[in-house]
Design a protein around this motif. Structure first.
Motif, PDB file in Angstrom:
ATOM      1  N   UNK B 231       0.821  -1.220   0.000  1.00 18.15           N
ATOM      2  CA  UNK B 231       0.000   0.000   0.000  1.00 18.15           C
ATOM      3  C   UNK B 231       0.848   1.261   0.000  1.00 18.15           C
ATOM      4  N   UNK B 232       2.123   1.159  -0.355  1.00 20.76           N
ATOM      5  CA  UNK B 232       2.884   2.386  -0.508  1.00 20.76           C
ATOM      6  C   UNK B 232       4.000   2.536   0.504  1.00 20.76           C
ATOM      7  N   UNK B 233       4.453   3.764   0.622  1.00 20.84           N
ATOM      8  CA  UNK B 233       5.694   4.064   1.343  1.00 20.84           C
ATOM      9  C   UNK B 233       5.874   3.273   2.626  1.00 20.84           C
ATOM     10  N   UNK B 235       4.209   0.856   3.956  1.00 20.94           N
ATOM     11  CA  UNK B 235       3.488  -0.420   4.015  1.00 20.94           C
ATOM     12  C   UNK B 235       4.053  -1.300   5.121  1.00 20.94           C
TER      13      UNK B 235
ATOM     14  N   UNK C  83      12.188   3.875   2.602  1.00 18.44           N
ATOM     15  CA  UNK C  83      11.081   2.991   2.242  1.00 18.44           C
ATOM     16  C   UNK C  83      10.664   3.188   0.793  1.00 18.44           C
ATOM     17  N   UNK C  84      10.612   4.451   0.383  1.00 16.37           N
ATOM     18  CA  UNK C  84      10.217   4.714  -1.003  1.00 16.37           C
ATOM     19  C   UNK C  84      11.195   4.096  -1.974  1.00 16.37           C
ATOM     20  N   UNK C  87      10.684   0.446  -2.145  1.00 16.03           N
ATOM     21  CA  UNK C  87       9.495   0.100  -2.917  1.00 16.03           C
ATOM     22  C   UNK C  87       9.738   0.230  -4.412  1.00 16.03           C
ATOM     23  N   UNK C 154       6.344   2.912  -8.121  1.00 16.28           N
ATOM     24  CA  UNK C 154       6.327   2.213  -6.835  1.00 16.28           C
ATOM     25  C   UNK C 154       5.040   1.417  -6.622  1.00 16.28           C
ATOM     26  N   UNK C 163      -4.132   1.842  -5.912  1.00 17.40           N
ATOM     27  CA  UNK C 163      -2.832   2.429  -5.591  1.00 17.40           C
ATOM     28  C   UNK C 163      -2.203   3.042  -6.831  1.00 17.40           C
ATOM     29  N   UNK C 466       7.068  -7.716   0.462  1.00 13.80           N
ATOM     30  CA  UNK C 466       7.143  -6.301   0.097  1.00 13.80           C
ATOM     31  C   UNK C 466       7.301  -5.395   1.316  1.00 13.80           C
ATOM     32  N   UNK C 467       7.994  -5.907   2.331  1.00 13.68           N
ATOM     33  CA  UNK C 467       8.241  -5.098   3.513  1.00 13.68           C
ATOM     34  C   UNK C 467       9.655  -4.534   3.458  1.00 13.68           C
ATOM     35  N   UNK C 468       9.761  -3.249   3.626  1.00 15.36           N
ATOM     36  CA  UNK C 468      11.080  -2.621   3.622  1.00 15.36           C
ATOM     37  C   UNK C 468      11.773  -2.815   4.967  1.00 15.36           C
TER      38      UNK C 468
END
Lengths: 402, 386, 577
Positions: B231-233, B235, C83-84, C87, C154, C163, C466-468
């Motif tokens: 869901x973005x930055x 998440x 994080x960006x 992603x 992203x 999204x 998909x976790x930073x």
């Protein structure tokens, strides 16, 4: 036979083999093989096209299922007469296309050129009519959900760009170009160029025939109930129209609006329109209010913790219990979104078809095709029939709902 | 027996917590699910060991010098092939049946479940306990079937509690539901530990650090709750905790405690708490750094440039409007991504947040006393929305 | 080390070496002769270079992802934007790998080179279209590059709405890229279907086609049928972003789940676009290097087609948690299980082919064995995900990541590399170092397992993908995985350099270095411009009886029994009349 042909090894000029006619590509053994390959190829391509449109037909089915009343309501904004005339034009073009294929097989070169030109002209007329439809709707703000700005009180926005002129612009340029081409080649006396430019000039001009036809039908269109209703409903100051007419570039367009308003008065008396009118009237007064009230109700429900939950199923919980109110951007917008996507993509296919037909026409003037080699005409013909067929589905699905 | 298998296959055994195969089993689904997982894994090994064994065995056994002829050139054996085509199908049918049956249980909500609303947003959670009580933590009662009714204010999220083996996407524009029945109550840590943590938190001046303490600020151990739909930055930071209470009374007591600002809590402190709990801090920094939203540092009382080019004064009204209708006045340089908190914050909450924001600004005009805010008195504390 | 001997007196059939003017690589010179080439072999080589670059790029991104995950708070990217950046990196990794590498890898690079040669044709049916699809691929790649250089991307490679309709990154450039790549893929598929249907020389019946062709045919069917749906989906997405058409965006009454249905209707079959050609490659590799007839030819051929068709019915299993009705979910689960049967058939058949063969553990064979091992793991873990109840736990966790990497990397990539090693002598006429080839295979195998086995555990324990950043208790497994990824990177680099080294210093390759019986081994290495001087005489593609090792020249040759000028038996008497 195969062995004989491949002897030449490295060099692959077309003339390396005596029994390899010029139209036969080097990697094919026989014209039949080449034709079969092409035919299978085009059929596969058509399959991809069908699936491509299939996606949009699916979207159409899903949203129509979710909101049938929106589709019914909004469909009335589409002018059935214009749709019908376009259907006729396309059907006729399919006929001429099929005839063209026949001509290429029988080596009637003149007739082939003529048939291709006829097909092209029909395509142009189709686009001309479409231009009228589009510009008219854009003018009223009947746009996809995000841009939807239709206001039943003021169906005709004042000001705004002259969409019709913008759409026509490239076609005007093309027409000027072909006429110039014709004139220059006439002066130079180049026979081949004259033979190409003549039919193409006719083709380019037929776009404006389409525009004229569309304008005429749109003005006489008593079918467009909802539009008419909206006219009658809103206050119909003539000043507004003067503003409209000012930037109509051709004269036809000027009467069309007046004719339209008189048609509106007629439509008022038509009792069949009453429920539509009712709708619009109620919308006109409280669109904003209704939303607000709904929001408040929802809000207080949530605040008190008593959600109106439906326990049966997820799918049933989608927010689709729409009141019979279809003229809000997010509702009507979806119909117009689908309308523009489907007809727009279809129009792009027509444009692509026009491009390849022009190429065919020039080749036909060059007399490239013969009874052994008519593949390209055949393939384009198949493509054209498919584009036609898709329109035959689009027309009832979009115009004839009710 | 099958349930033990994955454990046995884990690399270092269960005594090393880091390598455990599953999270704790804390709901009624967990046991069935892990059992099924074990069965499938067992079947996988049943197929895999012979395949891999034969693969390497053949590669060595039939390795021959170049030019040697193969011992056999048999092209096919229809009987054998049919057998190995059809035989696995029975296994598959069995697996399908087991999976589908368990799935139906998971999707069928029992009558009379306890209901909690869930609002997911970028990047946080709000649990709605009814009567105007909102809190980011999910609190449940042990052995009580609980139904979550979920909605999203922006993009797709997915609520996932590994310990419960439960997951469901939250799609904007529709309500999604899920249910589960927790079977293990959260422990409560000792008073000293809690006191120590509370003390530390107070001194550090930061929000509650779940990671450091591994219990909530009310002293409960917890289960993790993740968002699993990208869901973005932030998440990966869209997490919260699940606490399972022993009794309904305990839960009610907790709800009461968090439902509103207590009489002994200043609006500023309550605002700060809300700032941490309700996800403000995900987008609005206090130190002036630029996140998804503008920082609160020195914001109050300043002029704010909007996307439209206008300038507005950052005052109480602006704060209130930005909370209730965030898209109305978006600051220049930022995307309109903030969800509306309309109906999720009481007037007192909003007032408290405003007070908190004021404390973050050096240019708060002293001339505007808080008395303009009618909700400042304690009577507003217990108030819910109209 | 050779045991074969050529029967005395037997006639040797070997095309020898191509002359300079025959060799497709050298018969015309200059950059223009490559840019405008219509030769399927050159186009195949250009694809090979292109996809390798794309893979190297996306592979580096993968390493960046893994390095970032060394520590729970992120080790690689720092600062507010960490994080960006993470992603964007995983999005680009996925998108480039899927659209620019895996989908075109085997079908477009190997397929373009091999399909006509294996078939015995002079070229694909539409050479111009073929070149056009290569350039479409290039344009698509440029669009992806634009997205990268523009405001990044992203959304994840799936472009899920809403999204993707709300993020302010360059979704439009990327979707345009994917749209164009879709057309590239369609044209390639269309070309192969037509080629296989109409360009077979006399004698090449359907059941004399090598299995690679069957697999390519099945793949092409999917490409032609599924990709247009992706095309329209992406177009609608672009329209949604620009005009808010309200089909996918809930803010305008659209439905995001509709997007998922549309998207996976293409993208699940796309999974089979990726793996089916790999099956074809492995079928040929196993058979040739075992010097044994492929076991159960028809079952393998039919199962390719079956997978292609069943692949269209199972897209829903990507959406088990997304909010379909329970009934739909259960139906999709059932269909998902059916698709595992044909895959299982293939694995059994490959094993049976090795049984009692004469196996040479060459580099391609090592890769083929790795493939079977890794793909089996990938396939079997699919059972956990196809089973509904366990999927609810595992969906969107690292378990899924591990599963599809086992299939896509352990499967497709390994098969691709194996195929490249197998046909490298044919493509460039050079032999590479077997030692380094096998070494690369070993490192890749170990590195791969070290990377992705821990991820199964991570997923089972509930680590979302998909976790930073992540909870510290997962760290040790992540660290293990990262070291594995580094090792994998080393292995792939070794493979790359082994091949590049051979281009310059490699020994000249004979026409048939492995002892294959399919048609491509009947022409010189590299093949002449026209592939075959004479129309090839088509035999059984898996008949190794007359392929003999010639230890003198280190090559395999096909032999024919001694021809006698005089027939053995004279008719004893002239028939009456």
């Amino acid at each position: 036979m195969a062995g004989e042909e491949t002897n030449s090894g490295g060099d692959h000029d077309h003339d390396h083999d005596h029994d390899h006619p010029p139209f036969l590509a080097h990697h094919f053994d026989t014209p039949e093989q080449q034709f079969d390959s092409g035919k299978l190829g085009i059929w596969l391509f058509l399959v991809t096209e069908i699936l491509f449109f299939g996606g949009m037909f699916c979207a159409y089915a899903i949203f129509r299922m979710l909101r049938p009343e929106v589709f019914e309501g909004c469909s009335q904004f589409l002018n059935t007469k214009l749709g019908a005339i376009n259907t006729g034009v396309l059907l006729f073009s399919s006929l001429t296309m099929a005839w063209a294929v026949r001509c290429s097989q029988t080596e009637e070169h003149k007739k082939l050129t003529g048939m291709l030109a006829a097909t092209l002209s029909c395509a142009m007329i189709f686009l001309g009519v479409k231009a009228i439809e589009y510009s008219h709707k854009w003018h009223m703000g009947l746009l996809p959900a995000g841009l939807f700005s239709y206001d039943p009180n003021h169906p005709h926005h004042e000001g705004g760009p002259n969409y019709l002129l913008w759409i026509c612009m490239p076609f005007i340029l093309i027409a000027i170009g072909t006429i110039l081409w014709l004139v220059i080649s006439l002066i130079r006396g180049n026979k081949f160029h004259i033979a190409c430019a003549k039919p193409l000039t006719v083709v380019a001009l037929s776009f404006f025939a389409g525009v004229g036809l569309g304008t005429y039908l749109e003005s006489g269109g008593s079918e467009s109930h909802a539009v008419a209703g909206a006219h009658a409903d809103g206050d119909h100051a003539s000043g507004e129209h003067a503003g409209d007419d000012a930037h109509d570039h051709d004269g036809d367009h000027a009467d069309h609006d007046h004719a339209h308003s008189s048609a509106a008065q007629l439509a008022m008396e038509d009792s069949g329109d009453l429920d539509v009118l009712e709708h619009l009237a109620s919308d006109a007064t409280n669109t904003g209010l209704k939303d607000d009230v709904a929001a408040r109700v929802r809000q207080s429900e949530e605040a008190s913790g008593s959600f109106a939950y439906n326990t049966s199923d997820d799918a049933a919980n989608t927010i689709n219990d729409v009141e019979r109110e279809f003229l809000t951007p997010s509702r009507a917008g979806v119909f117009f979104s689908i309308y523009y996507c489907m007809t727009g993509v279809h129009a792009i296919h027509i444009l692509a078809g026009i491009a390849v037909l022009v190429w065919l026409l020039i080749r036909s003037v060059r007399q490239d095709f013969n009874r052994q080699y008519f593949g390209p005409v055949d393939y384009v013909g198949l493509y054209w029939h498919l584009v036609d067929l898709i329109w035959i589905y689009l027309f009832p699905l979009l115009y004839l709902i009710r | 027996m099958f349930a033990m298998l994955p454990g046995a296959f884990s690399l270092l055994g269960d005594q090393f917590k880091d390598y455990a195969w599953f999270p704790e089993q804390a709901s009624t689904f967990a046991e069935t699910n892990d059992w099924l997982y074990g069965v499938i894994t067992f079947i996988c090994f049943l197929f895999f060991i012979p395949i891999a064994g034969l693969l390497f065995y053949f590669a060595i056994r039939y390795r021959k010098p170049k030019g040697a002829k193969a011992e056999s050139q048999v092209a096919h054996n229809t009987k054998v092939e049919l057998i190995w085509s059809i035989a696995p199908s029975f296994v598959l049918i069995a697996l399908f049946y087991l999976g589908a049956r368990a799935y139906l249980d998971i999707r069928t909500v029992p009558e009379g479940s306890y209901e909690i609303g869930v609002q997911a947003f970028k990047w946080g959670w709000t649990m709605d306990y009814g009567r105007g009580t909102y809190n980011p933590e999910l609190h449940l009662v042990v052995n009580e079937p609980t139904k979550l009714t979920m909605k999203s204010s922006d993009v797709i999220h997915s609520l996932y509690i590994p310990a419960f083996r439960a997951k469901k996407d939250i799609v904007p524009g529709r309500y999604n539901y899920m249910w589960f029945q927790p079977t293990v109550a959260s422990e409560k840590v000792s008073e000293e530990e809690l006191a120590k943590a509370t003390q530390w938190t107070k001194e550090s001046g930061q929000g509650w650090n779940y990671e450091k303490w591994q219990f909530t600020e009310h002293g409960y151990r917890f289960f993790d709750l993740y968002c699993t739909e990208y869901c973005g930055t932030n998440h990966s930071e869209m997490q919260t905790v699940v606490v399972v209470h022993e009794t309904q009374e305990e839960l009610d007591a907790w709800i009461k405690e968090v439902s509103a600002r207590g009489s002994d809590v200043t609006p500023e402190a309550w605002g700060k708490l809300l700032y941490e709990r309700r996800g403000c801090q995900g987008c609005h920094s206090l130190d002036g750094s630029k996140l998804s939203g503008p920082s609160y540092k020195d914001a109050y009382g300043s002029k704010r440039k909007l996307q439209t080019g206008e300038e507005v004064l950052f005052d109480e009204n602006y704060v209130r409007e930005s909370i209730i209708n965030p898209k109305a006045k978006v600051a220049e340089g930022y995307a309109p991504v903030m969800p509306s908190f309309k109906g999720q914050l009481s007037d007192d909450d909003i007032y408290s947040i405003t007070e908190f924001i004021k404390t973050q600004s050096s240019n708060t005009p002293v001339a505007t006393p808080a008395t303009t805010q009618p909700a400042a008195d304690e009577s507003a504390a217990g108030e819910t929305k109209e | 080390m050779s045991a074969g001997s050529i029967p005395s007196g037997a006639q040797i059939r070997d095309p020898g070496y191509p002359t300079h003017s025959e060799n497709y690589l050298t018969n015309s010179k200059g950059i223009m002769s490559w840019i405008f080439t219509l030769d399927h072999k050159r186009i195949g080589v250009m694809y090979l270079i292109g996809v390798t670059c794309a893979f190297a790029f996306a592979g580096l991104l993968a390493l960046a992802i893994r390095l970032h995950l060394l520590s729970p708070d992120g080790a690689m990217f720092k600062g507010e934007n960490a994080n960006n950046i993470y992603n964007q990196v995983f999005t680009l990794h996925g998108a480039v790998m899927v659209f620019l590498f895996i989908i075109p890898s085997i079908p477009a690079a190997l397929g373009n080179f091999l399909v006509p040669v294996m078939l015995g044709a002079k070229d694909v049916a539409f050479p111009r279209l073929n070149l056009c699809s290569f350039y479409l691929w290039m344009i698509g790649a440029v669009f992806f590059l634009m997205a990268l250089l523009g405001s990044q991307l992203d959304t994840g490679w799936t472009f899920y709405t809403p999204y993707s309709t709300t993020t302010d990154t360059s979704v439009i450039a990327a979707t345009m890229g994917a749209f164009i790549l879709g057309f590239s893929s369609i044209f390639t598929g269309l070309n192969f279907i037509v080629t296989i249907n109409t360009m077979r020389p006399p004698g090449m019946t359907w059941f004399r086609m090598p299995l690679f062709l069957w697999a390519t045919y099945a793949t092409s069917i999917i490409q032609v049928l599924a990709t247009p749906v992706l095309g329209i989906t992406l177009l609608l997405l672009i329209a949604e972003r620009t005009m808010h058409i309200g089909i996918f965006d809930p803010e305008y009454n659209g439905d995001p789940v509709t997007f998922q249905h549309f998207f996976w209707f293409y993208s699940h079959p796309a999974v089979y676009i990726m793996i089916l050609p790999a099956f074809g490659v492995i079928s040929d590799l196993i058979s040739v290097h075992s010097h044994k007839r492929i076991f159960g030819y028809r079952f393998i051929a039919y199962s390719s087609i079956a997978i292609a068709l069943l692949g269209f019915l199972v897209w829903g299993h990507h959406m088990f948690t997304a909010g379909m009705s329970s009934l739909t979910t259960i139906i999709f689960s059932a269909l998902t299980f059916t698709v595992s049967v044909p895959s299982a058939i293939k694995v059994f058949n490959w094993l049976a082919t090795m049984y009692k063969g004469s196996i040479s553990l060459t580099t391609p064979m090592c890769y083929a064995i790795s493939f079977i091992f890794l793909f089996t793991i990938g396939g079997l873990t699919g059972l956990h995900l196809g089973t509904l109840a366990t999927d609810l736990h595992l969906h969107d966790t690292y378990f899924v990541v591990a599963h599809f990497h086992y299939v896509m990397v352990g499967g497709t990539l390994v098969a691709f590399i194996g195929g490249v090693f197998h046909w490298w002598p044919k493509m460039f006429g050079k032999m590479y170092s077997e030692l380094f080839g096998r070494l690369s295979c070993l490192i890749v195998f170990l590195g791969f397992n070290l990377t992705f086995l821990p991820q199964f555990v991570l997923g089972s324990r509930g680590m979302p993908r998909r976790y930073a950043t992540y909870d510290p208790e997962f760290q040790s497994l992540h660290v293990m995985s990262t070291y594995g990824a580094l090792l994998l990177g080393v292995g792939l680099t070794v493979a790359l350099f082994t091949l590049l080294y051979s281009l310059i210093w490699g020994k000249r390759a004979p026409a048939n270095p492995w002892g294959g019986a399919t048609l491509e081994w009947h022409c010189t290495s590299p093949p002449p411009f026209y592939n075959f001087e004479r129309a090839p005489s088509v035999g059984d593609p898996y008949e190794f009886g007359n392929v003999e090792w010639d230890s003198e020249d280190e090559r395999y040759v096909s032999t024919e029994p001694e021809r006698k000028l005089v027939p053995d038996e004279q008719p004893s008497e002239v028939p009456a009349h």
